[in-house]
Design an enzyme around this catalytic site. Structure first.
Site, PDB file in Angstrom:
ATOM      1  N   TYR A 130       0.764  -1.433  -0.165  1.00  0.00           N
ATOM      2  CA  TYR A 130      -0.383   0.462  -0.018  1.00  0.00           C
ATOM      3  C   TYR A 130       0.516   1.078   0.055  1.00  0.00           C
ATOM      4  O   TYR A 130       0.201   1.973   0.160  1.00  0.00           O
ATOM      5  CB  TYR A 130      -0.447  -0.111   1.412  1.00  0.00           C
ATOM      6  CG  TYR A 130      -1.954  -1.180   0.795  1.00  0.00           C
ATOM      7  CD1 TYR A 130      -3.046  -1.105   0.031  1.00  0.00           C
ATOM      8  CD2 TYR A 130      -2.012  -2.141   1.606  1.00  0.00           C
ATOM      9  CE1 TYR A 130      -3.841  -1.556   0.678  1.00  0.00           C
ATOM     10  CE2 TYR A 130      -2.684  -2.999   1.679  1.00  0.00           C
ATOM     11  CZ  TYR A 130      -4.052  -3.396   0.718  1.00  0.00           C
ATOM     12  OH  TYR A 130      -4.246  -3.856   0.403  1.00  0.00           O
ATOM     13  N   PHE A 420     -10.146  -4.440  10.503  1.00  0.00           N
ATOM     14  CA  PHE A 420     -11.794  -4.403   9.862  1.00  0.00           C
ATOM     15  C   PHE A 420     -10.832  -4.705   9.119  1.00  0.00           C
ATOM     16  O   PHE A 420     -10.305  -4.354   8.052  1.00  0.00           O
ATOM     17  CB  PHE A 420     -11.784  -2.394  10.128  1.00  0.00           C
ATOM     18  CG  PHE A 420     -11.157  -1.445  10.197  1.00  0.00           C
ATOM     19  CD1 PHE A 420     -10.788  -1.642   8.516  1.00  0.00           C
ATOM     20  CD2 PHE A 420      -9.754  -1.113  10.597  1.00  0.00           C
ATOM     21  CE1 PHE A 420      -9.991  -0.420   7.957  1.00  0.00           C
ATOM     22  CE2 PHE A 420      -9.342   0.180  10.680  1.00  0.00           C
ATOM     23  CZ  PHE A 420      -8.833   0.605   9.170  1.00  0.00           C
TER      24      PHE A 420
END
Length: 420
Positions: A130, A420
């Site tokens: 990322y 999450f």
């Protein structure tokens, strides 16, 4: 990398009728059994928000998944910042290195910028993915294992807190009733913490069957002497016995939140006092958690995992820097490089005890850095001086990194308790 716009791969928001197929692809991408029951599809349907679930389709088959949802992340000082939370990112092994993730990520970040989200957040399964999209690791998590007999409490230690409070086992219904308010109190005081919606509490208490298998954990609540709920823990215990018929059980913490030091101390002491439990696994904690020092013998707690956790991507530098507070007053000019074009520019940060302003400027830069490196600094965990040493930040004015550290770093490290 091959052409990211190669024909035959259609990247787009999925339709609700495609949700079950999207979940199947999600399982395949995470190397789980690529079968999804009708019950699980219906349980997860609240996650379907039009436009927020993306899929890549090759000849009609979903081969990549991506989901984002609205979130709040706590900035230094307690302000809640609007975030685009990224989750459920997979690319099937047959379609790697074809630009699929770049297309999904680009579309979602552009939509988040258009909505006015200040940051984007994610938990990275792999470190190297990322950074190229402007994310930087902004918090760290640590896991401890406690050797209970060594901890020093003694076999006769009672589970009753010595501060006038009490600990009670409660049912999932109680957790759903009491947990949200407690969590909001905790997360607004913890930089790096994120919001938990109603669905989170339903899933993590078994009310909504997201997964084919569910084992109900134990839940314990700490109430102060005044009767106020100040702490809560979810934990599971195994059933292991040695050859000499001695108990060797482990209590593994799923999550533990506490609004006061007394509640935190009481809950950890309780976990270390449960009969038969010889080992306590802490779950994901802050890297400077007080846990080891709550034990009579801190050496009884050893670190088993320490790694990056919450990654942040700034979408609005002005609002992100103005949202937080600063350790001291001062000025800093930042030349922020953002290859994607969302948040680059030269900014003057003027921090005071009454708040901060951040404006575009033509003044000479003090530091030059990529947007992902600014994300590392935003929550106060990273050192600008260390990033200069690594060659990740360029110091344009001698001593500017020390000024940045004096402004940005925090006395306690940020922490995100959630996955999450």
């Amino acid at each position: 990398m091959s052409d990211p716009d190669a024909p035959g791969i259609d990247v787009r928001p999925i339709e609700e009728a495609e949700f079950a197929e999207w979940l199947r692809a999600l399982n395949a991408g995470f190397l789980r059994e690529p079968v999804v029951s009708a019950e699980v599809v219906e349980a997860r349907r609240p996650q379907f928000v039009p436009g927020r679930l993306l899929g890549a389709f090759d000849n009609g088959r979903c081969v990549a998944t991506y989901r984002s949802f609205a979130q709040e992340v706590t900035a230094v000082g307690g302000a809640a910042v609007a975030a685009d939370a990224v989750s459920n990112v997979t690319v099937t092994a047959t379609h790697r290195r074809r630009g699929v993730l770049s297309r999904m990520m680009g579309a979602d970040l552009a939509a988040a910028k258009e909505r006015g989200d200040v940051v984007s957040t994610l938990i990275a399964a792999e470190y190297g993915i990322y950074g190229r999209f402007g994310f930087g690791p902004a918090t760290t998590m640590t896991e401890w294992v406690i050797d209970v007999p060594r901890a020093g409490f003694g076999p006769s230690r009672p589970a009753v807190p010595d501060d006038g409070g009490r600990i009670d086992l409660v049912d999932p219904e109680d957790v759903r009733k009491l947990g949200p308010d407690l969590h909001d109190r905790v997360r607004r005081a913890q930089p790096g913490a994120v919001s938990r919606g109603e669905l989170w509490w339903q899933v993590n208490t078994g009310a909504v069957p997201f997964f084919s298998k569910w084992t109900e954990p134990f839940y314990a609540v700490y109430r102060s002497a005044a009767g106020e709920v100040e702490g809560m823990v979810s934990y599971e215990c195994d059933d292991k016995w040695g050859d000499a018929k001695q108990p060797l059980n482990t209590a593994e913490v799923n999550w533990l939140i506490a609004a006061t030091p007394g509640a935190e101390r009481a809950l950890w002491h309780y976990l270390c006092s449960i009969d038969w439990v010889q080992t306590v696994k802490s779950g994901w904690r802050s890297p400077d958690d007080v846990l080891p020092l709550l034990l009579p013998d801190p050496r009884a707690a050893r670190i088993t995992t320490q790694a990056d956790w919450l990654w942040v991507r700034l979408l609005d530098v002005v609002r992100a820097l103005e949202a937080r507070t600063y350790a001291t007053a001062g000025e800093l000019v930042l030349e922020v490089v953002d290859a994607a074009g969302f948040a680059g520019g030269r900014y003057l940060l003027d921090a005071t005890s009454d708040g901060a302003s951040c404006t575009s400027t033509t003044r000479t830069a003090d530091l030059t850095l990529e947007i992902g490196e600014l994300a590392r600094l935003w929550l106060g965990d990273e050192s600008a001086q260390r990033l200069v040493t690594l060659g990740l930040v360029r110091e344009e004015r001698a001593g500017a990194a020390r000024v940045a550290d004096a402004l940005l770093r925090t006395s306690r490290r940020p922490w995100c308790p959630d996955m999450f």
